[in-house]
Design a protein around this motif. Structure first.
Motif, PDB file in Angstrom:
ATOM      1  N   ILE A 135       0.834  -1.205   0.000  1.00  0.00           N
ATOM      2  CA  ILE A 135       0.000   0.000   0.000  1.00  0.00           C
ATOM      3  C   ILE A 135       0.867   1.252   0.000  1.00  0.00           C
ATOM      4  CG2 ILE A 135      -1.692   1.323   1.328  1.00  0.00           C
ATOM      5  CD1 ILE A 135      -2.760  -1.349   2.384  1.00  0.00           C
ATOM      6  N   GLU A 136       0.515   2.193  -0.865  1.00  0.00           N
ATOM      7  CA  GLU A 136       1.216   3.475  -0.929  1.00  0.00           C
ATOM      8  C   GLU A 136       0.225   4.610  -0.660  1.00  0.00           C
ATOM      9  OE1 GLU A 136       3.234   3.985  -4.605  1.00  0.00           O
ATOM     10  OE2 GLU A 136       4.380   2.122  -4.445  1.00  0.00           O
ATOM     11  N   TYR A 137       0.783   5.708  -0.150  1.00  0.00           N
ATOM     12  CA  TYR A 137      -0.024   6.907   0.122  1.00  0.00           C
ATOM     13  C   TYR A 137       0.604   8.103  -0.565  1.00  0.00           C
ATOM     14  CZ  TYR A 137      -2.567   4.322   3.732  1.00  0.00           C
ATOM     15  OH  TYR A 137      -3.338   3.414   4.401  1.00  0.00           O
ATOM     16  N   GLU A 138      -0.204   9.141  -0.757  1.00  0.00           N
ATOM     17  CA  GLU A 138       0.300  10.378  -1.341  1.00  0.00           C
ATOM     18  C   GLU A 138      -0.263  11.582  -0.594  1.00  0.00           C
ATOM     19  OE1 GLU A 138      -0.882   9.903  -5.385  1.00  0.00           O
ATOM     20  OE2 GLU A 138      -2.954  10.566  -5.037  1.00  0.00           O
ATOM     21  N   PHE A 139       0.483  12.682  -0.691  1.00  0.00           N
ATOM     22  CA  PHE A 139       0.083  13.933  -0.047  1.00  0.00           C
ATOM     23  C   PHE A 139      -0.416  14.938  -1.083  1.00  0.00           C
ATOM     24  CE2 PHE A 139       2.998  12.395   3.262  1.00  0.00           C
ATOM     25  CZ  PHE A 139       2.270  12.683   4.412  1.00  0.00           C
ATOM     26  N   ARG A 140      -1.420  15.718  -0.689  1.00  0.00           N
ATOM     27  CA  ARG A 140      -1.914  16.839  -1.488  1.00  0.00           C
ATOM     28  C   ARG A 140      -2.204  18.002  -0.558  1.00  0.00           C
ATOM     29  NH1 ARG A 140      -6.501  13.033  -4.352  1.00  0.00           N
ATOM     30  NH2 ARG A 140      -5.089  11.754  -5.593  1.00  0.00           N
ATOM     31  N   TRP A 141      -2.381  19.171  -1.146  1.00  0.00           N
ATOM     32  CA  TRP A 141      -2.783  20.327  -0.344  1.00  0.00           C
ATOM     33  C   TRP A 141      -4.184  20.100   0.199  1.00  0.00           C
ATOM     34  CZ3 TRP A 141      -1.417  26.038  -1.414  1.00  0.00           C
ATOM     35  CH2 TRP A 141      -0.018  26.191  -1.529  1.00  0.00           C
ATOM     36  N   GLY A 142      -4.411  20.520   1.449  1.00  0.00           N
ATOM     37  CA  GLY A 142      -5.733  20.464   2.039  1.00  0.00           C
ATOM     38  C   GLY A 142      -6.521  21.738   1.771  1.00  0.00           C
ATOM     39  N   GLN A 143      -7.776  21.716   2.166  1.00  0.00           N
ATOM     40  CA  GLN A 143      -8.671  22.848   1.882  1.00  0.00           C
ATOM     41  C   GLN A 143      -8.228  24.124   2.585  1.00  0.00           C
ATOM     42  OE1 GLN A 143     -11.684  20.325   3.416  1.00  0.00           O
ATOM     43  NE2 GLN A 143     -12.859  20.283   1.531  1.00  0.00           N
ATOM     44  N   ARG A 144      -7.716  23.998   3.810  1.00  0.00           N
ATOM     45  CA  ARG A 144      -7.264  25.195   4.528  1.00  0.00           C
ATOM     46  C   ARG A 144      -6.053  25.807   3.834  1.00  0.00           C
ATOM     47  NH1 ARG A 144      -7.456  27.364   9.822  1.00  0.00           N
ATOM     48  NH2 ARG A 144      -8.660  25.608  10.605  1.00  0.00           N
ATOM     49  N   ALA A 145      -5.143  24.979   3.380  1.00  0.00           N
ATOM     50  CA  ALA A 145      -3.949  25.486   2.701  1.00  0.00           C
ATOM     51  C   ALA A 145      -4.318  26.248   1.436  1.00  0.00           C
ATOM     52  CB  ALA A 145      -3.003  24.328   2.368  1.00  0.00           C
ATOM     53  N   GLU A 146      -5.317  25.748   0.704  1.00  0.00           N
ATOM     54  CA  GLU A 146      -5.743  26.421  -0.532  1.00  0.00           C
ATOM     55  C   GLU A 146      -6.207  27.845  -0.249  1.00  0.00           C
ATOM     56  OE1 GLU A 146      -5.411  25.473  -3.510  1.00  0.00           O
ATOM     57  OE2 GLU A 146      -5.269  23.285  -3.532  1.00  0.00           O
ATOM     58  N   VAL A 147      -6.779  28.054   0.934  1.00  0.00           N
ATOM     59  CA  VAL A 147      -7.298  29.375   1.287  1.00  0.00           C
ATOM     60  C   VAL A 147      -6.217  30.246   1.915  1.00  0.00           C
ATOM     61  CG1 VAL A 147      -8.978  30.605   2.729  1.00  0.00           C
ATOM     62  CG2 VAL A 147      -9.634  28.482   1.605  1.00  0.00           C
ATOM     63  N   GLU A 148      -5.364  29.656   2.759  1.00  0.00           N
ATOM     64  CA  GLU A 148      -4.445  30.446   3.568  1.00  0.00           C
ATOM     65  C   GLU A 148      -3.079  30.694   2.940  1.00  0.00           C
ATOM     66  OE1 GLU A 148      -3.816  29.103   7.517  1.00  0.00           O
ATOM     67  OE2 GLU A 148      -5.897  29.361   8.135  1.00  0.00           O
ATOM     68  N   VAL A 149      -2.603  29.770   2.137  1.00  0.00           N
ATOM     69  CA  VAL A 149      -1.196  29.817   1.741  1.00  0.00           C
ATOM     70  C   VAL A 149      -1.032  30.444   0.358  1.00  0.00           C
ATOM     71  CG1 VAL A 149       0.892  28.453   1.422  1.00  0.00           C
ATOM     72  CG2 VAL A 149      -0.787  27.770   3.129  1.00  0.00           C
ATOM     73  N   SER A 150      -0.103  31.374   0.258  1.00  0.00           N
ATOM     74  CA  SER A 150       0.183  32.050  -1.005  1.00  0.00           C
ATOM     75  C   SER A 150       1.200  31.247  -1.822  1.00  0.00           C
ATOM     76  CB  SER A 150       0.736  33.450  -0.729  1.00  0.00           C
ATOM     77  OG  SER A 150       1.282  34.004  -1.908  1.00  0.00           O
ATOM     78  N   LYS A 151       0.773  30.787  -2.987  1.00  0.00           N
ATOM     79  CA  LYS A 151       1.673  30.041  -3.864  1.00  0.00           C
ATOM     80  C   LYS A 151       2.760  30.949  -4.434  1.00  0.00           C
ATOM     81  CE  LYS A 151      -2.014  26.800  -4.941  1.00  0.00           C
ATOM     82  NZ  LYS A 151      -3.055  26.369  -5.884  1.00  0.00           N
ATOM     83  N   ALA A 152       2.435  32.219  -4.597  1.00  0.00           N
ATOM     84  CA  ALA A 152       3.444  33.173  -5.080  1.00  0.00           C
ATOM     85  C   ALA A 152       4.581  33.299  -4.071  1.00  0.00           C
ATOM     86  CB  ALA A 152       2.798  34.534  -5.327  1.00  0.00           C
ATOM     87  N   LYS A 153       4.247  33.273  -2.775  1.00  0.00           N
ATOM     88  CA  LYS A 153       5.281  33.367  -1.744  1.00  0.00           C
ATOM     89  C   LYS A 153       6.133  32.094  -1.714  1.00  0.00           C
ATOM     90  CE  LYS A 153       4.409  37.426  -0.095  1.00  0.00           C
ATOM     91  NZ  LYS A 153       5.424  38.506  -0.188  1.00  0.00           N
TER      92      LYS A 153
END
Length: 266
Positions: A210-228
């Motif tokens: 079994i393998e797992y993967e990470f993705r951005w969560g809903q809070r990160a989409e709202v709070e975190v600036s991808k430009a930064k």
């Protein structure tokens, strides 16, 4: 009946807890429907102003305590645990709560999940300056989270679990060992950050082992600036942010643009 009872008793405590949690989720929003304006008006006639003000204060406290722990507020829990007999005046109480959060605390209540009705608080000042709480992490945990989110973003939104652990090991943060600052690193990343909706940690279908993967969560989409994040990566590698053309395009896309963002690669 006897057979059903035996099956029930054969469940392990963890299985019973998972079933209980699942039932609580299922029961969550089902009984609650948004009351109409006429229902709200009739409901308000049953309470005094001081009673409504007290309930508004209780809802505010509930939301602010949840925010301290970075746990999203679920509408069903709010109605069931706090509002109770005031559920028919929910829209008026929430209106006053939102107004107080705005005028007194400088927060904006944002719905990050319209299906399950999950809400978080966002600092309005930080939003107006086009920055986010994680742009300059003020504590070690947020710094660690920022690194993980940066890796995911630079890899176009989805990364294997092993890549995250290998990255952290290079920073001398071993998920297999107890860390002086972070404690149980694996639990912090896969449990706490996931519960706070900064990360998603999902199983990859049809993998053995079994393998797992990470993705951005809903809070990160709202709070975190991808430009930064791009600015951070540029400084780290001594390159201009435009070097990463796809990421740069996504980071500077106008709100609502159909970019293949971290949240859309799901």
């Amino acid at each position: 009946m006897t057979q059903r009872k035996r099956l029930s008793n054969s469940q392990t405590p963890s299985q019973s807890k998972r079933r209980s949690d699942s039932l609580e989720e299922d029961d969550g929003d089902m009984p609650f429907t948004q009351p109409s304006s006429s229902q709200v008006q009739r409901g308000m006639e049953k309470f005094t102003n001081s009673q409504v003000d007290q309930k508004v204060a209780e809802v505010l406290q509930y939301i602010l305590v949840k925010d301290q722990k970075k746990i999203p507020v679920r509408r069903a829990d709010l109605v069931r645990n706090i509002l109770k007999d005031y559920r028919n005046v929910y829209p008026e109480i929430i209106r006053r709560v939102v107004q107080t959060l705005d005028q007194v605390f400088g927060f904006k209540l944002v719905e990050i999940d319209t299906k399950n009705h999950l809400y978080i608080l966002i600092n309005k000042l930080e939003l107006s300056e086009a920055t986010a709480p994680l742009n300059a992490p003020s504590n070690p945990k947020m710094g660690l989270l920022f690194v993980i989110l940066s890796v995911i973003f630079m890899k176009r939104g989805v990364v294997k679990e092993s890549l995250i652990w290998n990255t952290l090991k290079k920073l001398r943060v071993d998920p297999g060992e107890k860390h002086a600052l972070f404690g149980d690193v694996k639990k912090l990343v896969t449990d706490e950050f996931v519960r706070q909706r900064y990360l998603e940690f999902v199983r990859v279908p049809h993998t053995e082992p079994i393998e797992y993967e990470f993705r951005w969560g809903q809070r990160a989409e709202v709070e975190v600036s991808k430009a930064k994040i791009l600015e951070f990566m540029g400084q780290l590698h001594e390159q201009e942010p435009q070097t990463w053309s796809q990421q740069y395009k996504e980071a500077h896309a106008p709100p609502g643009a159909s970019q293949p963002s971290t949240s859309q690669q799901r």
